[in-house]
Design an enzyme around this catalytic site. Structure first.
Site, PDB file in Angstrom:
ATOM      1  NE  ARG A 278      -3.690   2.362   0.398  1.00 54.43           N
ATOM      2  CZ  ARG A 278      -3.865   3.500   0.351  1.00 54.43           C
ATOM      3  NH1 ARG A 278      -2.519   3.696  -0.328  1.00 54.43           N
ATOM      4  NH2 ARG A 278      -4.178   4.150   0.569  1.00 54.43           N
ATOM      5  CE  LYS A 279       2.171   0.977   4.579  1.00 55.52           C
ATOM      6  NZ  LYS A 279       1.218   2.312   4.894  1.00 55.52           N
ATOM      7  CG  LEU A 280       5.362   6.052  -3.339  1.00 54.99           C
ATOM      8  CD1 LEU A 280       4.430   6.213  -2.423  1.00 54.99           C
ATOM      9  CD2 LEU A 280       5.978   6.745  -3.327  1.00 54.99           C
TER      10      LEU A 280
END
Ligand SMILES: *Cc1c(COP(=O)(O)O)cnc(C)c1O
Length: 378
Positions: free
Chosen positions: A182-184
Protein backbone atom coordinates in the site's frame (compact mmCIF):
# COMPACT_ATOMS: atom_id res chain seq x y z
CA UNK A 1 -19.10 -2.44 -17.59
CA UNK A 2 -15.57 -1.07 -17.49
CA UNK A 3 -12.83 -2.69 -15.43
CA UNK A 4 -12.78 -1.75 -11.76
CA UNK A 5 -10.30 0.99 -10.81
CA UNK A 6 -8.27 -0.10 -7.78
CA UNK A 7 -7.41 2.38 -5.03
CA UNK A 8 -3.75 1.36 -5.22
CA UNK A 9 -1.71 -1.27 -6.99
CA UNK A 10 2.04 -1.79 -6.60
CA UNK A 11 4.28 -1.13 -9.60
CA UNK A 12 6.06 -4.48 -9.90
CA UNK A 13 7.44 -6.21 -12.98
CA UNK A 14 9.78 -8.71 -14.54
CA UNK A 15 12.85 -7.10 -12.96
CA UNK A 16 11.57 -7.66 -9.42
CA UNK A 17 10.60 -11.25 -10.31
CA UNK A 18 14.10 -11.93 -11.65
CA UNK A 19 15.77 -10.36 -8.61
CA UNK A 20 13.69 -12.57 -6.30
CA UNK A 21 14.53 -15.62 -8.42
CA UNK A 22 18.26 -14.81 -8.27
CA UNK A 23 18.06 -14.62 -4.46
CA UNK A 24 16.32 -18.00 -4.33
CA UNK A 25 18.84 -19.61 -6.68
CA UNK A 26 21.78 -18.19 -4.70
CA UNK A 27 20.88 -20.55 -1.87
CA UNK A 28 20.88 -17.76 0.73
CA UNK A 29 17.28 -16.68 1.32
CA UNK A 30 17.27 -15.43 4.94
CA UNK A 31 18.80 -12.11 6.04
CA UNK A 32 22.13 -11.85 4.26
CA UNK A 33 24.11 -9.83 1.71
CA UNK A 34 21.07 -8.47 -0.15
CA UNK A 35 19.54 -7.15 3.08
CA UNK A 36 22.86 -5.44 3.88
CA UNK A 37 22.95 -3.89 0.40
CA UNK A 38 19.32 -2.75 0.63
CA UNK A 39 20.03 -1.15 4.03
CA UNK A 40 22.95 0.84 2.62
CA UNK A 41 21.07 1.97 -0.48
CA UNK A 42 17.96 2.91 1.50
CA UNK A 43 19.84 4.85 4.20
CA UNK A 44 21.73 6.76 1.54
CA UNK A 45 18.51 7.59 -0.28
CA UNK A 46 16.86 9.09 2.83
CA UNK A 47 20.00 10.84 4.05
CA UNK A 48 20.67 8.72 7.15
CA UNK A 49 23.92 7.07 8.27
CA UNK A 50 22.42 3.68 9.14
CA UNK A 51 19.52 1.54 7.94
CA UNK A 52 18.30 -1.54 9.82
CA UNK A 53 15.90 -3.70 7.81
CA UNK A 54 13.08 -5.46 9.65
CA UNK A 55 9.90 -7.39 8.88
CA UNK A 56 7.47 -4.41 8.82
CA UNK A 57 7.07 -0.81 9.85
CA UNK A 58 5.13 -2.04 12.89
CA UNK A 59 8.15 -4.02 14.08
CA UNK A 60 10.41 -1.08 13.15
CA UNK A 61 8.37 1.22 15.41
CA UNK A 62 8.33 -1.39 18.17
CA UNK A 63 12.13 -1.66 18.13
CA UNK A 64 12.48 2.14 18.02
CA UNK A 65 10.53 2.35 21.28
CA UNK A 66 12.49 -0.54 22.84
CA UNK A 67 15.69 1.36 21.94
CA UNK A 68 14.34 4.39 23.86
CA UNK A 69 13.93 2.09 26.90
CA UNK A 70 10.27 3.05 27.30
CA UNK A 71 7.97 1.10 29.60
CA UNK A 72 5.05 1.23 32.02
CA UNK A 73 4.34 4.71 33.39
CA UNK A 74 5.85 6.41 30.34
CA UNK A 75 3.68 8.38 27.94
CA UNK A 76 4.23 8.73 24.20
CA UNK A 77 2.34 11.43 22.31
CA UNK A 78 0.95 10.07 19.04
CA UNK A 79 -1.72 11.14 16.57
CA UNK A 80 -4.93 9.15 16.80
CA UNK A 81 -5.30 9.94 13.08
CA UNK A 82 -3.02 7.18 11.81
CA UNK A 83 -2.96 3.52 10.96
CA UNK A 84 -3.56 1.80 14.29
CA UNK A 85 -0.01 0.38 14.49
CA UNK A 86 1.27 3.86 15.48
CA UNK A 87 -0.67 3.68 18.75
CA UNK A 88 -0.34 -0.08 19.24
CA UNK A 89 3.47 -0.10 19.34
CA UNK A 90 3.35 2.17 22.40
CA UNK A 91 1.20 -0.48 24.06
CA UNK A 92 3.67 -3.23 23.03
CA UNK A 93 6.31 -1.73 25.36
CA UNK A 94 3.78 -1.20 28.16
CA UNK A 95 3.76 2.61 27.80
CA UNK A 96 0.66 4.77 27.31
CA UNK A 97 -0.26 6.40 24.00
CA UNK A 98 -1.51 9.96 24.50
CA UNK A 99 -3.52 11.16 21.50
CA UNK A 100 -2.87 14.65 20.17
CA UNK A 101 -4.96 16.37 17.52
CA UNK A 102 -3.64 17.20 14.04
CA UNK A 103 -3.50 20.18 11.68
CA UNK A 104 -6.51 20.30 9.34
CA UNK A 105 -4.42 20.93 6.21
CA UNK A 106 -1.82 18.16 6.69
CA UNK A 107 -3.36 15.59 9.03
CA UNK A 108 -0.16 15.75 11.09
CA UNK A 109 0.85 16.61 14.66
CA UNK A 110 2.08 20.14 15.29
CA UNK A 111 4.22 21.53 18.10
CA UNK A 112 1.10 23.24 19.49
CA UNK A 113 -1.10 20.12 19.35
CA UNK A 114 1.60 18.08 21.14
CA UNK A 115 2.13 20.84 23.71
CA UNK A 116 -1.59 20.74 24.54
CA UNK A 117 -1.42 17.11 25.76
CA UNK A 118 2.12 16.56 27.01
CA UNK A 119 2.69 15.96 30.73
CA UNK A 120 5.75 15.41 32.97
CA UNK A 121 5.46 11.70 32.06
CA UNK A 122 5.88 12.36 28.31
CA UNK A 123 8.97 10.37 27.30
CA UNK A 124 8.73 10.59 23.49
CA UNK A 125 6.74 12.08 20.64
CA UNK A 126 5.90 9.78 17.73
CA UNK A 127 5.00 11.95 14.73
CA UNK A 128 3.60 10.54 11.48
CA UNK A 129 4.11 11.86 7.95
CA UNK A 130 0.53 10.93 7.18
CA UNK A 131 -0.20 9.60 3.71
CA UNK A 132 3.18 10.95 2.62
CA UNK A 133 2.35 14.54 3.59
CA UNK A 134 5.39 15.84 5.48
CA UNK A 135 5.01 16.76 9.14
CA UNK A 136 6.74 20.04 10.02
CA UNK A 137 9.72 18.25 11.52
CA UNK A 138 11.79 21.40 11.92
CA UNK A 139 9.17 22.94 14.22
CA UNK A 140 8.58 19.60 15.99
CA UNK A 141 12.30 18.94 16.50
CA UNK A 142 12.82 22.43 17.93
CA UNK A 143 9.88 22.04 20.32
CA UNK A 144 10.93 18.52 21.38
CA UNK A 145 14.48 19.78 22.01
CA UNK A 146 13.02 22.51 24.27
CA UNK A 147 11.02 19.92 26.19
CA UNK A 148 13.93 17.44 26.35
CA UNK A 149 11.82 14.74 24.68
CA UNK A 150 12.98 12.64 21.70
CA UNK A 151 11.07 12.86 18.40
CA UNK A 152 10.57 9.54 16.61
CA UNK A 153 9.18 9.61 13.08
CA UNK A 154 6.64 7.19 11.63
CA UNK A 155 7.68 7.60 8.00
CA UNK A 156 5.77 4.47 6.87
CA UNK A 157 4.22 6.37 3.94
CA UNK A 158 6.89 9.00 3.36
CA UNK A 159 9.70 7.59 1.21
CA UNK A 160 10.73 10.44 -1.10
CA UNK A 161 8.75 13.10 0.76
CA UNK A 162 10.84 16.21 1.44
CA UNK A 163 10.92 19.01 4.01
CA UNK A 164 12.75 22.17 2.99
CA UNK A 165 14.21 20.28 0.03
CA UNK A 166 15.71 17.55 2.27
CA UNK A 167 14.38 13.98 2.35
CA UNK A 168 12.28 12.90 5.32
CA UNK A 169 14.71 10.79 7.33
CA UNK A 170 17.61 13.21 7.07
CA UNK A 171 18.38 14.45 10.58
CA UNK A 172 15.79 12.15 12.19
CA UNK A 173 16.77 10.53 15.51
CA UNK A 174 14.89 7.39 14.50
CA UNK A 175 12.57 7.02 11.52
CA UNK A 176 10.51 3.93 10.70
CA UNK A 177 9.51 2.94 7.15
CA UNK A 178 7.11 0.47 5.56
CA UNK A 179 7.41 -1.66 2.43
CA UNK A 180 3.82 -2.90 2.49
CA UNK A 181 2.29 -2.88 -1.04
CA UNK A 182 0.00 0.00 0.00
CA UNK A 183 3.10 2.25 0.20
CA UNK A 184 5.35 3.30 -2.72
CA UNK A 185 8.37 0.97 -2.45
CA UNK A 186 7.30 -2.59 -1.63
CA UNK A 187 8.95 -5.85 -0.63
CA UNK A 188 5.65 -7.65 -0.02
CA UNK A 189 5.98 -7.01 3.70
CA UNK A 190 8.96 -5.24 5.19
CA UNK A 191 10.26 -2.28 7.11
CA UNK A 192 13.34 -0.24 7.93
CA UNK A 193 14.63 1.91 10.77
CA UNK A 194 17.04 4.70 9.90
CA UNK A 195 19.22 6.67 12.30
CA UNK A 196 22.52 8.55 12.44
CA UNK A 197 23.40 6.96 15.80
CA UNK A 198 25.82 4.03 15.40
CA UNK A 199 25.18 2.65 18.90
CA UNK A 200 21.42 2.60 18.37
CA UNK A 201 21.86 0.97 14.96
CA UNK A 202 23.97 -1.76 16.55
CA UNK A 203 21.39 -2.40 19.24
CA UNK A 204 18.57 -2.41 16.69
CA UNK A 205 20.44 -5.05 14.64
CA UNK A 206 20.77 -7.16 17.77
CA UNK A 207 17.14 -6.69 18.83
CA UNK A 208 15.80 -7.83 15.45
CA UNK A 209 17.81 -11.05 15.74
CA UNK A 210 16.99 -12.46 19.19
CA UNK A 211 19.49 -10.20 20.98
CA UNK A 212 22.45 -12.08 19.43
CA UNK A 213 25.81 -10.35 19.50
CA UNK A 214 26.73 -11.75 16.07
CA UNK A 215 24.39 -12.21 13.13
CA UNK A 216 23.77 -15.57 11.47
CA UNK A 217 25.25 -14.14 8.26
CA UNK A 218 28.47 -13.12 10.07
CA UNK A 219 28.71 -16.53 11.69
CA UNK A 220 28.26 -18.23 8.34
CA UNK A 221 31.00 -16.08 6.75
CA UNK A 222 33.55 -16.86 9.45
CA UNK A 223 35.98 -19.75 8.93
CA UNK A 224 36.55 -20.20 12.67
CA UNK A 225 33.66 -21.29 14.90
CA UNK A 226 31.84 -18.28 16.37
CA UNK A 227 30.01 -18.78 19.66
CA UNK A 228 27.17 -16.31 19.82
CA UNK A 229 25.82 -14.75 23.00
CA UNK A 230 22.35 -13.42 23.68
CA UNK A 231 22.83 -10.04 25.31
CA UNK A 232 19.18 -9.14 25.94
CA UNK A 233 15.73 -10.43 25.13
CA UNK A 234 15.26 -9.74 21.43
CA UNK A 235 12.86 -10.64 18.65
CA UNK A 236 12.79 -12.32 15.27
CA UNK A 237 11.98 -9.27 13.15
CA UNK A 238 14.30 -10.02 10.22
CA UNK A 239 13.74 -9.28 6.55
CA UNK A 240 14.66 -11.99 4.01
CA UNK A 241 17.17 -11.62 1.17
CA UNK A 242 14.33 -12.39 -1.27
CA UNK A 243 12.47 -9.32 -0.04
CA UNK A 244 15.59 -7.14 -0.08
CA UNK A 245 16.32 -8.18 -3.68
CA UNK A 246 12.87 -6.91 -4.67
CA UNK A 247 13.37 -3.78 -2.56
CA UNK A 248 16.61 -2.89 -4.35
CA UNK A 249 14.85 -2.95 -7.73
CA UNK A 250 11.93 -0.95 -6.32
CA UNK A 251 14.26 1.68 -4.86
CA UNK A 252 15.72 2.21 -8.33
CA UNK A 253 12.21 3.07 -9.56
CA UNK A 254 11.41 5.48 -6.75
CA UNK A 255 12.09 8.72 -8.62
CA UNK A 256 9.79 7.62 -11.42
CA UNK A 257 7.12 6.59 -8.88
CA UNK A 258 7.18 9.96 -7.15
CA UNK A 259 7.18 11.91 -10.40
CA UNK A 260 4.16 9.99 -11.68
CA UNK A 261 2.22 10.30 -8.41
CA UNK A 262 2.87 14.04 -8.22
CA UNK A 263 1.80 14.42 -11.86
CA UNK A 264 -1.46 12.55 -11.21
CA UNK A 265 -2.05 14.53 -7.99
CA UNK A 266 -1.62 17.82 -9.84
CA UNK A 267 -4.05 16.63 -12.49
CA UNK A 268 -6.59 15.62 -9.81
CA UNK A 269 -6.22 19.05 -8.24
CA UNK A 270 -6.95 20.88 -11.49
CA UNK A 271 -9.89 18.58 -12.34
CA UNK A 272 -11.34 18.98 -8.83
CA UNK A 273 -11.00 22.77 -8.91
CA UNK A 274 -14.41 23.03 -10.55
CA UNK A 275 -16.11 20.40 -8.37
CA UNK A 276 -17.74 22.49 -5.63
CA UNK A 277 -17.34 21.45 -1.99
CA UNK A 278 -14.33 19.13 -2.34
CA UNK A 279 -10.98 20.06 -0.79
CA UNK A 280 -8.04 17.87 -1.88
CA UNK A 281 -4.84 17.21 0.07
CA UNK A 282 -1.99 19.53 -0.97
CA UNK A 283 1.68 20.15 -0.24
CA UNK A 284 2.26 22.29 2.83
CA UNK A 285 4.42 25.37 2.28
CA UNK A 286 7.44 23.78 4.04
CA UNK A 287 7.68 20.59 1.99
CA UNK A 288 6.61 18.29 -0.85
CA UNK A 289 4.73 15.04 -0.43
CA UNK A 290 4.90 11.80 -2.41
CA UNK A 291 1.06 11.53 -2.49
CA UNK A 292 1.15 7.99 -1.07
CA UNK A 293 -2.54 8.61 -0.30
CA UNK A 294 -4.65 11.11 -2.21
CA UNK A 295 -7.43 12.16 0.10
CA UNK A 296 -10.22 14.67 -0.36
CA UNK A 297 -12.43 16.27 2.27
CA UNK A 298 -15.99 17.12 1.20
CA UNK A 299 -17.51 20.17 2.89
CA UNK A 300 -19.98 19.41 5.71
CA UNK A 301 -22.82 20.61 3.45
CA UNK A 302 -21.81 18.47 0.45
CA UNK A 303 -25.07 17.07 -1.03
CA UNK A 304 -24.26 13.47 -0.03
CA UNK A 305 -22.48 12.05 3.02
CA UNK A 306 -19.03 10.47 2.86
CA UNK A 307 -20.26 6.88 2.99
CA UNK A 308 -22.87 7.58 0.31
CA UNK A 309 -20.11 9.07 -1.83
CA UNK A 310 -18.04 5.89 -1.35
CA UNK A 311 -21.07 3.85 -2.38
CA UNK A 312 -21.59 5.98 -5.53
CA UNK A 313 -17.92 5.51 -6.46
CA UNK A 314 -18.16 1.74 -5.86
CA UNK A 315 -21.29 1.54 -8.02
CA UNK A 316 -19.33 3.26 -10.82
CA UNK A 317 -16.50 0.72 -10.52
CA UNK A 318 -14.15 2.93 -8.50
CA UNK A 319 -12.48 1.53 -5.37
CA UNK A 320 -12.10 4.46 -3.00
CA UNK A 321 -11.55 4.13 0.76
CA UNK A 322 -12.67 5.92 3.90
CA UNK A 323 -10.09 8.49 5.04
CA UNK A 324 -7.25 7.78 7.46
CA UNK A 325 -8.61 5.95 10.51
CA UNK A 326 -8.65 7.36 14.03
CA UNK A 327 -7.40 4.86 16.62
CA UNK A 328 -9.47 6.34 19.46
CA UNK A 329 -12.69 5.56 17.54
CA UNK A 330 -11.88 1.83 17.31
CA UNK A 331 -13.02 -0.83 19.80
CA UNK A 332 -9.35 -1.57 20.64
CA UNK A 333 -9.17 1.89 22.28
CA UNK A 334 -12.67 2.02 23.81
CA UNK A 335 -12.37 3.68 27.22
CA UNK A 336 -8.83 4.92 26.55
CA UNK A 337 -8.81 8.49 27.94
CA UNK A 338 -8.05 11.30 25.51
CA UNK A 339 -8.45 15.06 25.06
CA UNK A 340 -11.05 16.27 22.54
CA UNK A 341 -9.84 15.49 18.98
CA UNK A 342 -12.17 17.55 16.75
CA UNK A 343 -9.90 17.86 13.71
CA UNK A 344 -8.97 14.16 13.83
CA UNK A 345 -12.65 13.19 13.95
CA UNK A 346 -13.60 15.58 11.16
CA UNK A 347 -10.89 14.24 8.82
CA UNK A 348 -11.35 10.59 9.75
CA UNK A 349 -15.14 10.51 9.47
CA UNK A 350 -15.40 12.99 6.60
CA UNK A 351 -12.59 12.29 4.15
CA UNK A 352 -12.07 9.65 1.50
CA UNK A 353 -9.04 8.31 -0.33
CA UNK A 354 -9.23 8.29 -4.14
CA UNK A 355 -7.41 5.85 -6.44
CA UNK A 356 -3.85 6.86 -7.31
CA UNK A 357 -1.28 4.40 -8.66
CA UNK A 358 1.67 4.47 -11.01
CA UNK A 359 -0.07 2.94 -14.01
CA UNK A 360 -3.30 4.92 -13.61
CA UNK A 361 -4.50 6.43 -16.89
CA UNK A 362 -6.03 9.85 -17.46
CA UNK A 363 -9.21 8.15 -18.60
CA UNK A 364 -9.43 6.33 -15.25
CA UNK A 365 -8.83 9.57 -13.40
CA UNK A 366 -11.56 11.31 -15.42
CA UNK A 367 -13.97 8.51 -14.45
CA UNK A 368 -13.26 9.08 -10.73
CA UNK A 369 -13.76 12.84 -10.98
CA UNK A 370 -16.95 12.41 -13.04
CA UNK A 371 -18.59 10.57 -10.13
CA UNK A 372 -17.63 13.32 -7.68
CA UNK A 373 -18.90 16.01 -10.06
CA UNK A 374 -22.19 14.19 -10.54
CA UNK A 375 -22.69 13.80 -6.76
CA UNK A 376 -21.75 17.45 -6.14
CA UNK A 377 -24.58 18.44 -8.48
CA UNK A 378 -27.28 16.46 -6.68
C1 LIG B 1 1.23 1.32 6.90
C2 LIG B 1 1.53 2.06 8.13
C3 LIG B 1 2.11 1.45 9.25
C4 LIG B 1 2.36 -0.04 9.33
O1 LIG B 1 3.22 -0.50 8.35
P1 LIG B 1 3.45 -2.08 8.19
O2 LIG B 1 4.69 -2.17 7.36
O3 LIG B 1 2.25 -2.62 7.49
O4 LIG B 1 3.63 -2.65 9.54
C5 LIG B 1 2.44 2.24 10.33
N1 LIG B 1 2.19 3.56 10.34
C6 LIG B 1 1.61 4.17 9.29
C7 LIG B 1 1.39 5.65 9.35
C8 LIG B 1 1.24 3.45 8.17
O5 LIG B 1 0.64 4.06 7.14
Amino acid sequence: MKARIPVMTPWLGEEEAQAAAAAVLSGWVAQGPRVAEFERAFAERVGADHGVAVSSCTTALHLALVTMDLGPGDEVVVPSLSFIATANVVRYVGATPVFADVAADTGNLTAASVDAVRTPRTRAVLAVHQGGVPADVHALRAACADWGVPLIEDAACAIGTTVGGKPVGQGALLAAWSFHPRKLVTTGEGGMITTDDAAWAERLRRLREHGMNVSAAQRHASSAPVLERYLEVGFNYRMTDIQAAVGLVQLGKLDAMIARRRELAARYESLLADVPGITPVRDPEYGRGNFQSYWVLPDPDFPVGRDELLAALAAAGVSARRGIMAAHLEPAYAGHPHAPLPVTERISTGSLILPLFHTMTEEQQDRVVAVLREQAGR
